[in-house]
Design a protein around this motif. Structure first.
Motif, PDB file in Angstrom:
ATOM      1  N   GLU A 210       0.808  -1.219   0.000  1.00 34.80           N
ATOM      2  CA  GLU A 210       0.000   0.000   0.000  1.00 34.80           C
ATOM      3  C   GLU A 210       0.845   1.275   0.000  1.00 34.80           C
ATOM      4  OE1 GLU A 210      -3.421   0.413   2.489  1.00 34.80           O
ATOM      5  OE2 GLU A 210      -3.736  -1.750   2.528  1.00 34.80           O
ATOM      6  N   ALA A 211       2.154   1.126   0.230  1.00 37.55           N
ATOM      7  CA  ALA A 211       3.041   2.300   0.246  1.00 37.55           C
ATOM      8  C   ALA A 211       3.331   2.813  -1.156  1.00 37.55           C
ATOM      9  CB  ALA A 211       4.337   1.977   0.985  1.00 37.55           C
ATOM     10  N   GLY A 212       2.845   2.112  -2.163  1.00 37.06           N
ATOM     11  CA  GLY A 212       3.007   2.564  -3.544  1.00 37.06           C
ATOM     12  C   GLY A 212       4.444   2.637  -3.991  1.00 37.06           C
ATOM     13  N   LYS A 213       4.859   3.817  -4.445  1.00 32.61           N
ATOM     14  CA  LYS A 213       6.209   3.993  -4.984  1.00 32.61           C
ATOM     15  C   LYS A 213       7.297   3.761  -3.932  1.00 32.61           C
ATOM     16  CE  LYS A 213       6.256   9.049  -4.391  1.00 32.61           C
ATOM     17  NZ  LYS A 213       7.114   9.103  -3.252  1.00 32.61           N
ATOM     18  N   ASP A 214       6.920   3.772  -2.672  1.00 33.15           N
ATOM     19  CA  ASP A 214       7.882   3.567  -1.581  1.00 33.15           C
ATOM     20  C   ASP A 214       7.972   2.104  -1.137  1.00 33.15           C
ATOM     21  OD1 ASP A 214       8.521   6.349  -1.297  1.00 33.15           O
ATOM     22  OD2 ASP A 214       6.597   6.633  -0.275  1.00 33.15           O
ATOM     23  N   GLU A 215       7.383   1.204  -1.910  1.00 27.71           N
ATOM     24  CA  GLU A 215       7.304  -0.198  -1.489  1.00 27.71           C
ATOM     25  C   GLU A 215       8.676  -0.813  -1.216  1.00 27.71           C
ATOM     26  OE1 GLU A 215       5.381  -4.485  -2.843  1.00 27.71           O
ATOM     27  OE2 GLU A 215       5.363  -2.823  -4.270  1.00 27.71           O
ATOM     28  N   ALA A 216       9.637  -0.621  -2.089  1.00 30.41           N
ATOM     29  CA  ALA A 216      10.958  -1.236  -1.918  1.00 30.41           C
ATOM     30  C   ALA A 216      11.642  -0.712  -0.658  1.00 30.41           C
ATOM     31  CB  ALA A 216      11.837  -0.989  -3.144  1.00 30.41           C
ATOM     32  N   ARG A 217      11.608   0.598  -0.444  1.00 31.50           N
ATOM     33  CA  ARG A 217      12.240   1.185   0.756  1.00 31.50           C
ATOM     34  C   ARG A 217      11.496   0.732   2.010  1.00 31.50           C
ATOM     35  NH1 ARG A 217      16.222   1.972   3.706  1.00 31.50           N
ATOM     36  NH2 ARG A 217      16.240   3.850   4.951  1.00 31.50           N
ATOM     37  N   CYS A 218      10.201   0.616   1.915  1.00 26.17           N
ATOM     38  CA  CYS A 218       9.390   0.130   3.026  1.00 26.17           C
ATOM     39  C   CYS A 218       9.847  -1.261   3.447  1.00 26.17           C
ATOM     40  CB  CYS A 218       7.915   0.097   2.613  1.00 26.17           C
ATOM     41  SG  CYS A 218       6.814  -0.717   3.791  1.00 26.17           S
ATOM     42  N   LEU A 219       9.992  -2.147   2.487  1.00 23.79           N
ATOM     43  CA  LEU A 219      10.432  -3.510   2.793  1.00 23.79           C
ATOM     44  C   LEU A 219      11.826  -3.507   3.419  1.00 23.79           C
ATOM     45  CD1 LEU A 219       9.067  -5.350  -0.367  1.00 23.79           C
ATOM     46  CD2 LEU A 219       8.275  -5.653   1.994  1.00 23.79           C
ATOM     47  N   GLU A 220      12.706  -2.648   2.922  1.00 24.04           N
ATOM     48  CA  GLU A 220      14.056  -2.533   3.507  1.00 24.04           C
ATOM     49  C   GLU A 220      13.971  -2.137   4.978  1.00 24.04           C
ATOM     50  OE1 GLU A 220      16.450   0.290   1.349  1.00 24.04           O
ATOM     51  OE2 GLU A 220      16.156  -0.745  -0.550  1.00 24.04           O
ATOM     52  N   ILE A 221      13.122  -1.174   5.278  1.00 23.72           N
ATOM     53  CA  ILE A 221      13.007  -0.661   6.639  1.00 23.72           C
ATOM     54  C   ILE A 221      12.352  -1.686   7.568  1.00 23.72           C
ATOM     55  CG2 ILE A 221      11.813   1.059   8.086  1.00 23.72           C
ATOM     56  CD1 ILE A 221      12.264   3.088   5.809  1.00 23.72           C
ATOM     57  N   LEU A 222      11.240  -2.262   7.147  1.00 19.77           N
ATOM     58  CA  LEU A 222      10.483  -3.138   8.031  1.00 19.77           C
ATOM     59  C   LEU A 222      11.084  -4.534   8.195  1.00 19.77           C
ATOM     60  CD1 LEU A 222       6.755  -2.293   7.222  1.00 19.77           C
ATOM     61  CD2 LEU A 222       8.305  -1.208   8.849  1.00 19.77           C
ATOM     62  N   LYS A 223      11.625  -5.073   7.130  1.00 16.07           N
ATOM     63  CA  LYS A 223      12.104  -6.456   7.200  1.00 16.07           C
ATOM     64  C   LYS A 223      13.436  -6.612   7.929  1.00 16.07           C
ATOM     65  CE  LYS A 223       9.377  -8.815   3.863  1.00 16.07           C
ATOM     66  NZ  LYS A 223       9.355  -9.871   2.872  1.00 16.07           N
ATOM     67  N   VAL A 224      14.038  -5.498   8.346  1.00 15.34           N
ATOM     68  CA  VAL A 224      15.267  -5.569   9.135  1.00 15.34           C
ATOM     69  C   VAL A 224      14.952  -6.162  10.515  1.00 15.34           C
ATOM     70  CG1 VAL A 224      16.978  -4.138  10.329  1.00 15.34           C
ATOM     71  CG2 VAL A 224      16.469  -3.718   7.933  1.00 15.34           C
ATOM     72  N   ASP A 225      13.757  -5.875  11.022  1.00 15.99           N
ATOM     73  CA  ASP A 225      13.352  -6.327  12.345  1.00 15.99           C
ATOM     74  C   ASP A 225      12.538  -7.626  12.222  1.00 15.99           C
ATOM     75  OD1 ASP A 225      12.354  -6.723  14.899  1.00 15.99           O
ATOM     76  OD2 ASP A 225      11.646  -4.669  15.149  1.00 15.99           O
ATOM     77  N   PRO A 226      13.084  -8.748  12.724  1.00 17.27           N
ATOM     78  CA  PRO A 226      12.360 -10.024  12.643  1.00 17.27           C
ATOM     79  C   PRO A 226      10.993  -9.979  13.338  1.00 17.27           C
ATOM     80  CG  PRO A 226      14.599 -10.366  13.478  1.00 17.27           C
ATOM     81  CD  PRO A 226      14.392  -8.897  13.355  1.00 17.27           C
ATOM     82  N   LYS A 227      10.848  -9.128  14.357  1.00 20.92           N
ATOM     83  CA  LYS A 227       9.556  -9.020  15.039  1.00 20.92           C
ATOM     84  C   LYS A 227       8.488  -8.489  14.096  1.00 20.92           C
ATOM     85  CE  LYS A 227      11.556  -8.028  19.562  1.00 20.92           C
ATOM     86  NZ  LYS A 227      11.768  -6.949  20.532  1.00 20.92           N
ATOM     87  N   MET A 228       8.890  -7.586  13.200  1.00 21.87           N
ATOM     88  CA  MET A 228       7.917  -7.033  12.245  1.00 21.87           C
ATOM     89  C   MET A 228       7.455  -8.113  11.278  1.00 21.87           C
ATOM     90  SD  MET A 228       8.073  -3.215  11.738  1.00 21.87           S
ATOM     91  CE  MET A 228       9.116  -2.025  12.550  1.00 21.87           C
ATOM     92  N   VAL A 229       8.401  -8.911  10.829  1.00 27.29           N
ATOM     93  CA  VAL A 229       8.069  -9.965   9.873  1.00 27.29           C
ATOM     94  C   VAL A 229       7.133 -10.986  10.512  1.00 27.29           C
ATOM     95  CG1 VAL A 229       9.033 -11.783   8.411  1.00 27.29           C
ATOM     96  CG2 VAL A 229      10.231  -9.612   8.630  1.00 27.29           C
ATOM     97  N   LYS A 230       7.295 -11.207  11.819  1.00 25.61           N
ATOM     98  CA  LYS A 230       6.487 -12.208  12.524  1.00 25.61           C
ATOM     99  C   LYS A 230       5.219 -11.639  13.140  1.00 25.61           C
ATOM    100  CE  LYS A 230      10.503 -15.007  13.674  1.00 25.61           C
ATOM    101  NZ  LYS A 230      11.388 -15.473  14.753  1.00 25.61           N
ATOM    102  N   ALA A 231       4.964 -10.361  12.965  1.00 29.23           N
ATOM    103  CA  ALA A 231       3.775  -9.743  13.563  1.00 29.23           C
ATOM    104  C   ALA A 231       2.525 -10.513  13.155  1.00 29.23           C
ATOM    105  CB  ALA A 231       3.669  -8.284  13.137  1.00 29.23           C
ATOM    106  N   SER A 232       1.625 -10.692  14.124  1.00 32.40           N
ATOM    107  CA  SER A 232       0.440 -11.504  13.857  1.00 32.40           C
ATOM    108  C   SER A 232      -0.851 -10.694  13.775  1.00 32.40           C
ATOM    109  CB  SER A 232       0.305 -12.577  14.934  1.00 32.40           C
ATOM    110  OG  SER A 232       0.181 -11.970  16.206  1.00 32.40           O
TER     111      SER A 232
END
Length: 177
Positions: A37-59
């Motif tokens: 949903e971040a649109g043009k910022d999708e790639a940077r968003c993934l870089e920022i969020l996926k650094v933290d394993p807790k974010m990836v595992k959020a339920s």
């Protein structure tokens, strides 16, 4: 309508509703859903969020919202500290305003949003959005003073994106009446 048409209609409507449900699809985590949903910022968003394993595992959206808001508060405080260091070598009024007034507001908005998360998701959502005002206003102040500083621009851009992601995530938390 014939008796055989009614079950088919019910099945079709059910299928449409299931396909449009606002939950992550199978194999997609909340990070990917928000970044999509971040649109043009999708790639940077993934870089920022996926650094933290807790974010990836959020339920849940509530859980990932809390993590994004904590990240925003930490990054905003770090950006403010960096701006204060830049201010020592470049005591421009615009940079001083960014380092103090504007980023005081950014840190306060992330903190406020985090505090409101369990109490009032709508207010948390508003505060997450307002956190983006500081970097935007800072960029305008720097432009008005004819200051071009790539490191400040990068800080502002990242904080603005985190505000956007927090807004997207908190907007998905179900509202209780």
């Amino acid at each position: 309508m014939t008796s055989s048409t009614l079950p088919l209609l019910f099945f079709t409507i059910s299928l449409i509703l299931i396909l449009h449900a606002p939950l992550p699809t199978l194999g997609t985590n909340f990070c990917e859903t928000i970044c999509d949903e971040a649109g043009k910022d999708e790639a940077r968003c993934l870089e920022i969020l996926k650094v933290d394993p807790k974010m990836v595992k959020a339920s849940s959206y509530a859980e990932i919202s809390k993590l994004i808001l904590k990240l925003g508060e930490e990054k905003a405080a770090s950006a403010q500290k960096a701006l204060k260091e830049i201010m020592k070598t470049n005591p421009s009024p615009a940079i001083a305003e960014c380092a103090t007034t504007f980023y005081d507001g950014v840190v306060a908005s992330f903190k406020s949003s985090l505090g409101e998360l369990k109490v009032d998701a709508l207010t948390a959502n508003y505060d997450a959005k307002v956190a983006g005002d500081g970097p935007t206003t800072c960029d305008k102040a720097l432009a008005s003073a004819n200051i071009v500083n790539p490191s400040i621009s990068t800080l502002n851009k990242d904080i603005l994106l985190i505000s956007k992601l927090a807004f997207i995530a908190t907007n998905k938390i179900p509202q209780t009446a």
